[in-house]
Design a protein around this motif. Sequence first.
Motif, mmCIF file in Angstrom:
data_model
loop_
_atom_site.group_PDB
_atom_site.id
_atom_site.type_symbol
_atom_site.label_atom_id
_atom_site.label_comp_id
_atom_site.label_asym_id
_atom_site.label_seq_id
_atom_site.Cartn_x
_atom_site.Cartn_y
_atom_site.Cartn_z
ATOM 1 N N ASN A 61 26.623 75.801 23.790
ATOM 2 C CA ASN A 61 27.165 74.574 24.362
ATOM 3 C C ASN A 61 28.099 74.901 25.522
ATOM 4 N N GLY A 62 28.947 75.899 25.332
ATOM 5 C CA GLY A 62 29.813 76.339 26.417
ATOM 6 C C GLY A 62 29.022 76.901 27.578
ATOM 7 N N GLY A 63 27.977 77.672 27.259
ATOM 8 C CA GLY A 63 27.109 78.194 28.310
ATOM 9 C C GLY A 63 26.449 77.079 29.097
ATOM 10 N N ASP A 64 26.012 76.030 28.402
ATOM 11 C CA ASP A 64 25.454 74.861 29.092
ATOM 12 C C ASP A 64 26.467 74.277 30.073
ATOM 13 N N GLY A 65 27.718 74.221 29.639
ATOM 14 C CA GLY A 65 28.757 73.684 30.513
ATOM 15 C C GLY A 65 28.935 74.503 31.775
ATOM 16 N N VAL A 66 28.894 75.826 31.650
ATOM 17 C CA VAL A 66 29.061 76.696 32.819
ATOM 18 C C VAL A 66 27.896 76.523 33.793
ATOM 19 N N ILE A 67 26.673 76.464 33.258
ATOM 20 C CA ILE A 67 25.511 76.296 34.135
ATOM 21 C C ILE A 67 25.503 74.899 34.765
ATOM 22 N N ALA A 68 25.907 73.887 34.007
ATOM 23 C CA ALA A 68 26.021 72.538 34.576
ATOM 24 C C ALA A 68 27.044 72.526 35.712
ATOM 25 N N TYR A 69 28.133 73.264 35.540
ATOM 26 C CA TYR A 69 29.129 73.400 36.614
ATOM 27 C C TYR A 69 28.477 73.983 37.868
ATOM 28 N N TYR A 70 27.665 75.012 37.686
ATOM 29 C CA TYR A 70 26.967 75.620 38.832
ATOM 30 C C TYR A 70 26.131 74.568 39.569
ATOM 31 N N TYR A 71 25.350 73.769 38.813
ATOM 32 C CA TYR A 71 24.480 72.789 39.468
ATOM 33 C C TYR A 71 25.285 71.671 40.133
ATOM 34 N N LEU A 72 26.363 71.239 39.511
ATOM 35 C CA LEU A 72 27.192 70.226 40.162
ATOM 36 C C LEU A 72 27.720 70.751 41.497
ATOM 37 N N CYS A 73 28.201 71.983 41.506
ATOM 38 C CA CYS A 73 28.689 72.580 42.762
ATOM 39 C C CYS A 73 27.552 72.692 43.777
ATOM 40 N N LYS A 74 26.382 73.101 43.315
ATOM 41 C CA LYS A 74 25.223 73.244 44.202
ATOM 42 C C LYS A 74 24.868 71.915 44.863
ATOM 43 N N TYR A 75 25.036 70.806 44.104
ATOM 44 C CA TYR A 75 24.716 69.484 44.638
ATOM 45 C C TYR A 75 25.877 68.876 45.428
ATOM 46 N N GLY A 76 26.947 69.635 45.613
ATOM 47 C CA GLY A 76 28.054 69.167 46.445
ATOM 48 C C GLY A 76 29.068 68.298 45.744
#
Length: 197
Positions: A61-76
């Motif tokens: 679940n924490g790992g999902d959060g980190v990867i979701a953070y990456y995608y949010l940053c990628k999308y600006g």
Amino acid sequence: MIPILNKRESFQLDTKTIEAGFLSQKKLMDNACRRIAQFILENINNTYNHKFIIIAGPGNNGGDGVIAYYYLCKYGVNAKLIIVDKKIIYDWIFDTYIIDKKNVKYYNDSINLNPNEWYIDAIFGIGLNKPIKNKYKNIIKDLSACKNIISIDTPSGIFCDTGLSGNNFVKSKYILTMNYPKVCYFFNDGYLAYDKY
């Protein structure tokens, strides 16, 4: 009729998907996290005028959060990442994804959560199996005072199979369920822990 899964069934579904060779665990996580970011872009009004703070705990679940953070940053999107404990290691995630570490903080008593921001709750998922203590109890208590929370799979603090809570739990505006709804959404504290899912 939509299936409703308990913890064992949910883990089995992932395991069978991986063993069948359809998707690896890393690809399953990547797909889920990309969809989390896309959900935010598609469903939160004025996305680019908000700050989204991801709070990541141990486990997938924490790992999902980190990867979701990456995608949010990628999308600006304006996103920040708070990792609950420095002992948590996400080596393969940090090796695979480009994570801006200057926006990564570790939770301590000096971090104040602004109740007007948006939070992505990635502290505990369906694997939670014991009462919450120490800094985890504190951050869930702090997060409970916030009104705009998106939980990944289950609101942190809720036991998947019973809907009971382990001392305290997050009340979510949205739950982004992986695969199918979980048993806990419909019983006890779990029933009180969300607006919609």
